[in-house]
Design a protein around this motif. Structure first.
Motif, PDB file in Angstrom:
ATOM      1  N   ASP A 168       0.826  -1.213   0.000  1.00 45.60           N
ATOM      2  CA  ASP A 168       0.000   0.000   0.000  1.00 45.60           C
ATOM      3  C   ASP A 168       0.860   1.263   0.000  1.00 45.60           C
ATOM      4  O   ASP A 168       0.494   2.277  -0.601  1.00 45.60           O
ATOM      5  N   TYR A 169       1.998   1.210   0.670  1.00 49.01           N
ATOM      6  CA  TYR A 169       2.870   2.385   0.727  1.00 49.01           C
ATOM      7  C   TYR A 169       3.581   2.622  -0.608  1.00 49.01           C
ATOM      8  O   TYR A 169       3.922   3.757  -0.943  1.00 49.01           O
ATOM      9  N   TYR A 170       3.809   1.561  -1.370  1.00 49.81           N
ATOM     10  CA  TYR A 170       4.348   1.744  -2.720  1.00 49.81           C
ATOM     11  C   TYR A 170       3.316   2.443  -3.608  1.00 49.81           C
ATOM     12  O   TYR A 170       3.648   3.329  -4.401  1.00 49.81           O
ATOM     13  N   THR A 171       2.057   2.050  -3.467  1.00 48.92           N
ATOM     14  CA  THR A 171       0.970   2.711  -4.190  1.00 48.92           C
ATOM     15  C   THR A 171       0.903   4.175  -3.779  1.00 48.92           C
ATOM     16  O   THR A 171       0.776   5.073  -4.623  1.00 48.92           O
ATOM     17  N   GLN A 172       0.996   4.428  -2.484  1.00 42.47           N
ATOM     18  CA  GLN A 172       0.973   5.789  -1.949  1.00 42.47           C
ATOM     19  C   GLN A 172       2.111   6.610  -2.555  1.00 42.47           C
ATOM     20  O   GLN A 172       1.906   7.740  -2.999  1.00 42.47           O
ATOM     21  N   LYS A 173       3.297   6.043  -2.583  1.00 42.43           N
ATOM     22  CA  LYS A 173       4.464   6.747  -3.141  1.00 42.43           C
ATOM     23  C   LYS A 173       4.206   7.150  -4.588  1.00 42.43           C
ATOM     24  O   LYS A 173       4.484   8.287  -4.979  1.00 42.43           O
TER      25      LYS A 173
END
Length: 171
Positions: free
Chosen positions: A154-159
């Motif tokens: 999810d944090y890769y998507t956020q980035k």
């Protein structure tokens, strides 16, 4: 005699080279608002922003919260960001320190297993200027070797959403 001469010259060259080598590392000290989980992105060489402060050998990054409308209604709409006029990030061995900081300025060290270094990148704005950035992930609820090594999807998507937003801003 020639043999001794070559040995002495070799020793001088080897000794001289080893003294010139300097360990290169990131040496960044992140001050993160207490309890934050998610992506933090730092943009470098941004006009009219402060240069990175120094605390000993560390460059201090005072993270601020932002919200991304495109992610509204998700658990990842809040992210961390910092802009600096410092021209370039540090490279090499990651020697970073991470702290949660409360409203009184008290610091609490963040365990390394609660961090994931996503790496560095850059993009070119419409004016042809290269914008460099570095990104990390922080968690307080999923600490461990898996997070440290791989981060959270999810944090890769956020980035990617955050980067896309700011790419459009700098164009």
């Amino acid at each position: 005699m020639k043999r001794y001469f070559f040995i002495i010259i070799s020793l001088i060259l080897i000794g001289g080279c080893s003294h010139q080598e300097k360990e290169v590392g990131t040496n960044e000290l992140y001050l993160i608002p207490s309890g934050f989980e998610g992506t933090i992105i730092v943009f470098y060489d941004i006009p009219n922003k402060p240069v990175l402060e120094k605390e000993g050998k560390y460059s201090v990054i005072r993270v601020k919260f932002e919200y991304l409308e495109a992610l509204e209604g998700t658990e990842i709409h809040q992210y961390g960001i910092y802009f600096t006029s410092t021209q370039d990030m540090n490279y090499g061995t990651v020697n970073n320190k991470y702290y949660y900081i409360n409203e009184n300025g008290d610091r609490t060290s963040i365990n390394e297993q609660c961090t994931h270094v996503m790496g560095n990148g850059s993009f070119t704005g419409e004016d042809g200027k290269e914008i460099k950035y570095s990104t990390i992930q922080i968690t307080k609820s999923q600490c461990g070797e898996a997070f440290y090594l791989d981060g959270k999807d999810d944090y890769y998507t956020q980035k990617e959403e955050v980067k896309s937003y700011w790419m459009n801003y700098f164009d």
